[in-house]
Design a protein around this motif. Structure first.
Motif, mmCIF file in Angstrom:
data_model
loop_
_atom_site.group_PDB
_atom_site.id
_atom_site.type_symbol
_atom_site.label_atom_id
_atom_site.label_comp_id
_atom_site.label_asym_id
_atom_site.label_seq_id
_atom_site.Cartn_x
_atom_site.Cartn_y
_atom_site.Cartn_z
ATOM 1 N N VAL A 56 -7.136 -53.798 6.082
ATOM 2 C CA VAL A 56 -7.276 -54.927 5.179
ATOM 3 C C VAL A 56 -6.686 -54.599 3.807
ATOM 4 N N LEU A 57 -6.923 -53.367 3.339
ATOM 5 C CA LEU A 57 -6.398 -52.911 2.051
ATOM 6 C C LEU A 57 -5.277 -51.916 2.274
ATOM 7 N N ASN A 58 -4.352 -51.900 1.349
ATOM 8 C CA ASN A 58 -3.369 -50.815 1.339
ATOM 9 C C ASN A 58 -4.031 -49.584 0.744
ATOM 10 N N LYS A 59 -3.981 -48.463 1.470
ATOM 11 C CA LYS A 59 -4.613 -47.262 0.935
ATOM 12 C C LYS A 59 -3.849 -46.754 -0.283
ATOM 13 N N PRO A 60 -4.502 -46.011 -1.160
ATOM 14 C CA PRO A 60 -3.817 -45.485 -2.346
ATOM 15 C C PRO A 60 -2.597 -44.660 -1.974
ATOM 16 N N THR A 61 -1.538 -44.864 -2.725
ATOM 17 C CA THR A 61 -0.298 -44.129 -2.459
ATOM 18 C C THR A 61 -0.197 -42.856 -3.297
ATOM 19 N N TRP A 62 -1.247 -42.530 -4.040
ATOM 20 C CA TRP A 62 -1.240 -41.319 -4.862
ATOM 21 C C TRP A 62 -1.142 -40.084 -3.980
ATOM 22 N N LYS A 63 -0.430 -39.088 -4.478
ATOM 23 C CA LYS A 63 -0.334 -37.810 -3.754
ATOM 24 C C LYS A 63 -1.667 -37.062 -3.902
ATOM 25 N N PRO A 64 -2.286 -36.661 -2.800
ATOM 26 C CA PRO A 64 -3.618 -36.041 -2.886
ATOM 27 C C PRO A 64 -3.668 -34.815 -3.786
ATOM 28 N N LEU A 65 -2.717 -33.901 -3.633
ATOM 29 C CA LEU A 65 -2.752 -32.674 -4.430
ATOM 30 C C LEU A 65 -2.576 -32.980 -5.907
ATOM 31 N N ASP A 66 -1.670 -33.883 -6.230
ATOM 32 C CA ASP A 66 -1.405 -34.206 -7.634
ATOM 33 C C ASP A 66 -2.599 -34.903 -8.283
ATOM 34 N N ILE A 67 -3.090 -35.967 -7.653
ATOM 35 C CA ILE A 67 -4.115 -36.782 -8.303
ATOM 36 C C ILE A 67 -5.483 -36.125 -8.244
ATOM 37 N N ALA A 68 -5.855 -35.527 -7.109
ATOM 38 C CA ALA A 68 -7.137 -34.822 -7.067
ATOM 39 C C ALA A 68 -7.120 -33.638 -8.041
ATOM 40 N N GLY A 69 -5.974 -32.959 -8.133
ATOM 41 C CA GLY A 69 -5.844 -31.878 -9.114
ATOM 42 C C GLY A 69 -5.919 -32.387 -10.544
ATOM 43 N N TYR A 70 -5.325 -33.542 -10.792
ATOM 44 C CA TYR A 70 -5.381 -34.174 -12.109
ATOM 45 C C TYR A 70 -6.818 -34.527 -12.483
ATOM 46 N N LEU A 71 -7.589 -35.047 -11.514
ATOM 47 C CA LEU A 71 -8.994 -35.363 -11.763
ATOM 48 C C LEU A 71 -9.784 -34.106 -12.116
ATOM 49 N N TYR A 72 -9.550 -33.050 -11.375
ATOM 50 C CA TYR A 72 -10.297 -31.794 -11.568
ATOM 51 C C TYR A 72 -9.932 -31.122 -12.894
ATOM 52 N N LEU A 73 -8.650 -30.987 -13.155
ATOM 53 C CA LEU A 73 -8.207 -30.254 -14.342
ATOM 54 C C LEU A 73 -8.542 -30.994 -15.631
ATOM 55 N N GLY A 74 -8.500 -32.324 -15.587
ATOM 56 C CA GLY A 74 -8.890 -33.088 -16.774
ATOM 57 C C GLY A 74 -10.354 -32.865 -17.115
ATOM 58 N N GLY A 75 -11.207 -32.843 -16.091
ATOM 59 C CA GLY A 75 -12.626 -32.573 -16.337
ATOM 60 C C GLY A 75 -12.853 -31.179 -16.890
ATOM 61 N N LEU A 76 -12.166 -30.195 -16.313
ATOM 62 C CA LEU A 76 -12.282 -28.811 -16.789
ATOM 63 C C LEU A 76 -11.858 -28.700 -18.239
ATOM 64 N N ALA A 77 -10.773 -29.386 -18.611
ATOM 65 C CA ALA A 77 -10.285 -29.318 -19.986
ATOM 66 C C ALA A 77 -11.279 -29.930 -20.968
#
Length: 341
Positions: A56-77
């Motif tokens: 029904v929905l188009n799944k996110p096209t974000w690259k898993p390693l890039d975006i999950a890493g971006y989420l993690y590293l931003g929180g750490l910073a």
């Protein structure tokens, strides 16, 4: 309709042929003779599907390693800047210095991951052309563009050993923006149509805040002297309690939409995250009691890894919820029925 309870083939895809009619007549004859066991279903069990097997929905096209890493590293910073400011105020240079360097390194890698996912730096710069308070992406882009220079300035003056006043001011300003950097990505995910992200809008910012605090505390426990790591130990315990408590509360409230967190790869990652975060917090407390440097390093490694596993688990669970029509259709029907009453 896409996501209908019954597939097209099961209801209106074909007309009954001679074999189907013959079988139906034979079944009626058996029942008249007493040999049948009641009426047999003529339509297969309902199943969630969609036209041509598409979600029904188009799944996110974000690259898993890039975006999950971006989420993690931003929180750490963001959380590391808070520890850096605390270490600076309480005169703990052994804690403040690695926290400043950690914040600068993490935000640099986070931005690199984001730009890599976008494809080229100009796309990030285009997001700064306007400021839209109702858009988490717009607000987050401006927060990052203000925070990153401050974190880098604080780290650079620390390494150079000069311009201490400028470095202190940059550290304090980065600490003010740190909580927003650590949590705005949760608001960003919740603002999408992805079911398991969107439904977690209430608790997900608290989950990310606790995860960020755990990660920053973990980095400090690995790098700071045991005698100066008291604030990091306390942050580890508070962060772990917030992360684990908010995440369990979120799953209880979400009902059906919590299922993707307990299936497949997300389940593995999130179970590992819980164990590592809880274990890391316990080791952090024990390291303070025993003054054991090896325990502190083990605690820090567990907290850093647990925080990363949480971000990757949440990312993959959201993608899984977008791929299955059930997680879009059922909540919509429940809301419609509730409003109909």
């Amino acid at each position: 309709m896409a996501g209908s309870d019954v597939t097209r083939e099961g209801v209106r895809g074909t007309r009954p042929g001679r074999e189907a009619l013959t079988g139906a007549r034979a079944g009626r004859r058996r029942r008249r003779r007493g040999g049948g066991r009641g009426e047999q279903p003529m339509v297969p069990d309902a199943a969630f599907s969609s036209y041509y097997g598409k979600p029904v929905l188009n799944k996110p096209t974000w690259k898993p390693l890039d975006i999950a890493g971006y989420l993690y590293l931003g929180g750490l910073a963001g959380a590391s800047s808070l520890l850096a400011a605390g270490g600076q105020v309480t005169r703990r240079p052994g804690l403040a210095a690695p926290a400043k360097l950690g914040a600068a390194g993490a935000i640099s890698l986070s931005l690199a991951a984001l730009v890599h996912d976008l494809g080229r730096p100009a796309r990030f710069l285009n997001m700064l052309r306007v400021f839209k308070p109702t858009s988490p992406m717009s607000v987050g882009s401006w927060v990052l563009s203000g925070y990153a220079p401050l974190a880098l300035t604080a780290a650079a003056t620390e390494v150079a050993g000069r311009y201490r006043l400028l470095g202190s001011a940059a550290t304090a300003a980065a600490a003010v923006l740190g909580p927003a950097v650590a949590t705005y990505t949760a608001v960003l995910l919740s603002d999408t149509a992805v079911p398991s992200w969107h439904e977690g809008y209430r608790e997900l910012p608290y989950v990310f805040a606790g995860s960020a605090a755990s990660a920053a505390a973990g980095l400090a426990l690995v790098t700071a002297p045991a005698a100066e790591a008291g604030p990091a130990r306390r942050m580890a315990v508070l962060g772990a309690a917030l992360e684990l408590g908010a995440f369990r509360t979120m799953k209880r409230r979400m009902g059906l939409l919590a299922e993707p967190f307990d299936q497949g790869r997300p389940r593995t990652l999130l179970r590992a995250s819980e164990a590592l975060t809880a274990g890391g917090a316990a080791l952090a407390l024990l390291s303070g009691t025993l003054r054991d440097r090896r325990l502190a390093v083990a605690a820090g490694a567990a907290l850093l890894t647990g925080s990363a596993a949480l971000r990757f688990g949440v990312f993959h669970a959201g993608v899984a919820s977008a791929e299955d029509p059930k997680y879009t259709v059922v909540p919509q029907r429940e809301r419609m029925e509730a409003h109909g009453r």
